[in-house]
Design an enzyme around this catalytic site. Structure first.
Site, PDB file in Angstrom:
ATOM      1  CG  HIS A  96     -46.164  45.009  33.426  1.00 11.90           C
ATOM      2  ND1 HIS A  96     -45.749  44.823  34.729  1.00 11.90           N
ATOM      3  CD2 HIS A  96     -47.506  45.167  33.488  1.00 11.90           C
ATOM      4  CE1 HIS A  96     -46.799  44.844  35.530  1.00 11.90           C
ATOM      5  NE2 HIS A  96     -47.884  45.055  34.807  1.00 11.90           N
ATOM      6  CG  LEU A  97     -41.837  49.834  29.496  1.00 13.05           C
ATOM      7  CD1 LEU A  97     -41.016  51.122  29.501  1.00 13.05           C
ATOM      8  CD2 LEU A  97     -42.497  49.635  28.130  1.00 13.05           C
ATOM      9  NE  ARG A  98     -43.164  41.486  31.085  1.00 14.96           N
ATOM     10  CZ  ARG A  98     -44.084  41.310  32.017  1.00 14.96           C
ATOM     11  NH1 ARG A  98     -43.929  41.812  33.229  1.00 14.96           N
ATOM     12  NH2 ARG A  98     -45.184  40.651  31.764  1.00 14.96           N
ATOM     13  CG  ASP A 107     -51.783  45.274  33.489  1.00 17.78           C
ATOM     14  OD1 ASP A 107     -50.580  45.336  33.782  1.00 17.78           O
ATOM     15  OD2 ASP A 107     -52.534  44.360  33.886  1.00 17.78           O
ATOM     16  CG  HIS A 164     -45.880  36.871  30.092  1.00 13.51           C
ATOM     17  ND1 HIS A 164     -44.988  36.735  31.133  1.00 13.51           N
ATOM     18  CD2 HIS A 164     -46.919  37.582  30.596  1.00 13.51           C
ATOM     19  CE1 HIS A 164     -45.478  37.320  32.214  1.00 13.51           C
ATOM     20  NE2 HIS A 164     -46.652  37.854  31.917  1.00 13.51           N
ATOM     21  CB  ALA A 184     -51.273  36.437  34.684  1.00 16.04           C
ATOM     22  CE  LYS A 210     -49.357  47.673  41.148  1.00 22.85           C
ATOM     23  NZ  LYS A 210     -49.217  47.153  39.798  1.00 22.85           N
ATOM     24  CG  HIS A 256     -50.562  49.488  35.057  1.00 18.30           C
ATOM     25  ND1 HIS A 256     -51.025  49.239  36.334  1.00 18.30           N
ATOM     26  CD2 HIS A 256     -49.898  48.362  34.688  1.00 18.30           C
ATOM     27  CE1 HIS A 256     -50.646  48.029  36.711  1.00 18.30           C
ATOM     28  NE2 HIS A 256     -49.966  47.473  35.722  1.00 18.30           N
ATOM     29  CG  ASN A 310     -44.049  43.339  37.571  1.00 21.87           C
ATOM     30  OD1 ASN A 310     -43.758  44.212  36.751  1.00 21.87           O
ATOM     31  ND2 ASN A 310     -44.918  42.386  37.300  1.00 21.87           N
ATOM     32  CG  HIS A 336     -54.646  46.252  36.723  1.00 24.36           C
ATOM     33  ND1 HIS A 336     -55.013  45.835  37.976  1.00 24.36           N
ATOM     34  CD2 HIS A 336     -53.313  46.029  36.645  1.00 24.36           C
ATOM     35  CE1 HIS A 336     -53.951  45.385  38.613  1.00 24.36           C
ATOM     36  NE2 HIS A 336     -52.909  45.507  37.826  1.00 24.36           N
ATOM     37  CG  LEU A 383     -53.633  37.274  37.424  1.00 23.10           C
ATOM     38  CD1 LEU A 383     -52.471  36.734  38.228  1.00 23.10           C
ATOM     39  CD2 LEU A 383     -54.967  36.821  38.038  1.00 23.10           C
ATOM     40  CG  HIS A 400     -52.264  43.566  41.593  1.00 22.03           C
ATOM     41  ND1 HIS A 400     -51.974  43.272  40.282  1.00 22.03           N
ATOM     42  CD2 HIS A 400     -53.129  42.607  42.000  1.00 22.03           C
ATOM     43  CE1 HIS A 400     -52.630  42.171  39.913  1.00 22.03           C
ATOM     44  NE2 HIS A 400     -53.333  41.744  40.944  1.00 22.03           N
TER      45      HIS A 400
HETATM   46  C1  NCD Z   1     -48.573  41.498  34.888  1.00 25.58           C
HETATM   47  C2  NCD Z   1     -47.195  40.989  34.481  1.00 25.58           C
HETATM   48  O1  NCD Z   1     -47.115  40.044  33.696  1.00 25.58           O
HETATM   49  O2  NCD Z   1     -46.202  41.551  34.946  1.00 25.58           O
HETATM   50  N1  NCD Z   1     -49.548  40.524  34.505  1.00 25.58           N
HETATM   51  C3  NCD Z   1     -50.868  40.755  34.295  1.00 25.58           C
HETATM   52  O3  NCD Z   1     -51.615  39.785  34.065  1.00 25.58           O
HETATM   53  N2  NCD Z   1     -51.364  41.961  34.312  1.00 25.58           N
HETATM   54  C4  NCD Z   1     -48.610  41.783  36.347  1.00 25.58           C
HETATM   55  C5  NCD Z   1     -49.834  42.563  36.789  1.00 25.58           C
HETATM   56  O4  NCD Z   1     -49.993  43.732  36.473  1.00 25.58           O
HETATM   57  O5  NCD Z   1     -50.672  41.973  37.487  1.00 25.58           O
HETATM   58 ZN    ZN Z   2     -49.723  45.404  35.577  1.00 25.37          ZN
END
Ligand code: NCD
Ligand code: ZN
Length: 344
Positions: free
Chosen positions: A16-18, A248, A252, A264, A100, A14, A42, A175, A220, A137
């Site tokens: 987030h590579l953006r 996860d 940011h 988050a 997802k 899991h 996302n 998560h 989150l 989620h």
């Molecule tokens: C994640 C994100 O920033 O994309 N944020 C987080 O707090 N985990 C989204 C997610 O997995 O809920």
């Molecule tokens: Zn996530």
């Protein structure tokens, strides 16, 4: 006491590579530690089609260091109107590893998420038939439900009924943060598993309010009370194949976290394995780290185990206060702390 731990190469189930410059900045951290990762869809706009996932996969490959053999495993972002034929074709082609489910409004870039799970029963039925894993989620979004109860209420209202309606569906409860989720996963069939982050093993909700408001501890699902942290941590180190590694990591830039409406997400990719190793060592469970990090995930997903190994040494790692990014910076998880393990 074990001072050197060599384990099969791990994966992150899991991340987030953006995209864009953030992707360029962070991809190498995940690729340095993990052979494969399940990449969250996302983005803005979200990855909802096979074509978009293929293009995103190419952008990830282009952002990786030259010598990297990292494999991104792509996911589809489910919406109320997602095209089930395209989803199934993407899965058959090997572009989509999983799909997802974000309840609309649950987290970062979830506005296009599913407004009512009943809207996608047809799609889920299809996924069950083709054995495509559903990643969830697991939080309700109703404003009248206390934010700390949203995972527990999701289990009762959505997840438990879903597992009864689609008994053969493979589900990863992502998560997890509560004792309720640990109990649910343990008590449900072998097709239900969960990912566990390093931060939910390490911090409870006090971390967000230590001497003032601490935006870098906010993610989150939000960290819960101490008994929940202990339950999640115990599940991670338990050796149960139903629990596996998913960081996860959710970067940011500092300004988006330190804001009147801070985003988050916790960026833990740079030292994720070191963080987990510290947890497993403290629990006297280093012998369970390999299963959690490198075996339970691929077995659940039906993928081969990685060849090769990585080595962790009991030696201090200083986590920097911040990691520079073009014109900005990101504050990593455990910034300024010293971890007891180092990845060779
Ligand atoms: C994640 C994100 O920033 O994309 N944020 C987080 O707090 N985990 C989204 C997610 O997995 O809920
Ligand atoms: Zn996530």
């Amino acid at each position: 006491m074990t001072d050197i731990l060599t384990i099969r190469r791990p994966d992150d189930w899991h991340v987030h590579l953006r995209d864009g410059s953030m992707l360029e900045a962070v991809a190498g951290y995940t690729a340095r530690q993990f052979a494969r990762a399940i990449v969250m869809p996302n983005l803005a706009p979200p990855v909802t089609t096979t074509a978009a996932a293929r293009a995103y996969r190419e952008r990830i490959m282009a952002a990786l260091p030259e010598d990297s053999d990292f494999t991104p495993l792509m996911t589809a972002y489910l919406t109320d109107t997602i095209d089930a034929d395209d989803l199934a074709a993407g899965h058959a082609e090997g572009v989509f590893t999983a799909a997802k489910l974000y309840p609309a409004g649950a987290t970062t870039n979830s506005d296009s998420g599913v407004t009512d799970v009943a809207n996608i029963y047809g799609v889920i039925e299809r996924m069950e038939a083709i054995d495509m894993p559903l990643l969830i989620h697991g939080e309700v979004t109703d404003s009248e439900i206390d934010i700390f109860d949203r995972e527990a209420v999701f289990i009762e209202r959505i997840l438990e009924p879903l597992t009864r309606k689609f008994p053969a569906l493979r589900i990863v409860f992502e998560h997890i943060t509560t004792a309720n989720a640990v109990a649910f996963v343990k008590d449900t069939g072998p097709n239900i598993a969960a990912t566990i982050t390093p931060h939910h093993c390490v911090i409870n909700r006090n971390a967000m309010f230590t001497g003032g408001i601490r935006p870098h501890a906010y993610c989150l699902p939000v960290a819960k009370r101490e008994p929940h942290r202990l339950a999640v941590r115990a599940a991670a180190v338990s050796g149960s194949s139903k629990f596996f590694l998913g960081t996860d990591t959710a970067p940011h830039v500092r300004g988006d976290k330190e804001s009147s409406c801070g985003c988050a997400g916790i960026f833990n990719a740079p030292f994720a394995l070191e963080s987990y190793a510290e947890v497993f060592a403290a629990e006297g469970a280093l012998d369970q780290l390999e299963g959690f990090a490198s075996e339970h995930g691929p077995r659940f997903y039906g993928l081969p185990l990685n060849e090769g190994t990585v080595t962790l040494r009991r030696a201090p790692t200083d986590v920097p206060d911040a990691i520079a990014l073009e014109g900005a910076e990101i504050v990593p998880f455990q910034a300024g702390e010293t971890l007891g393990w180092t990845l060779d």
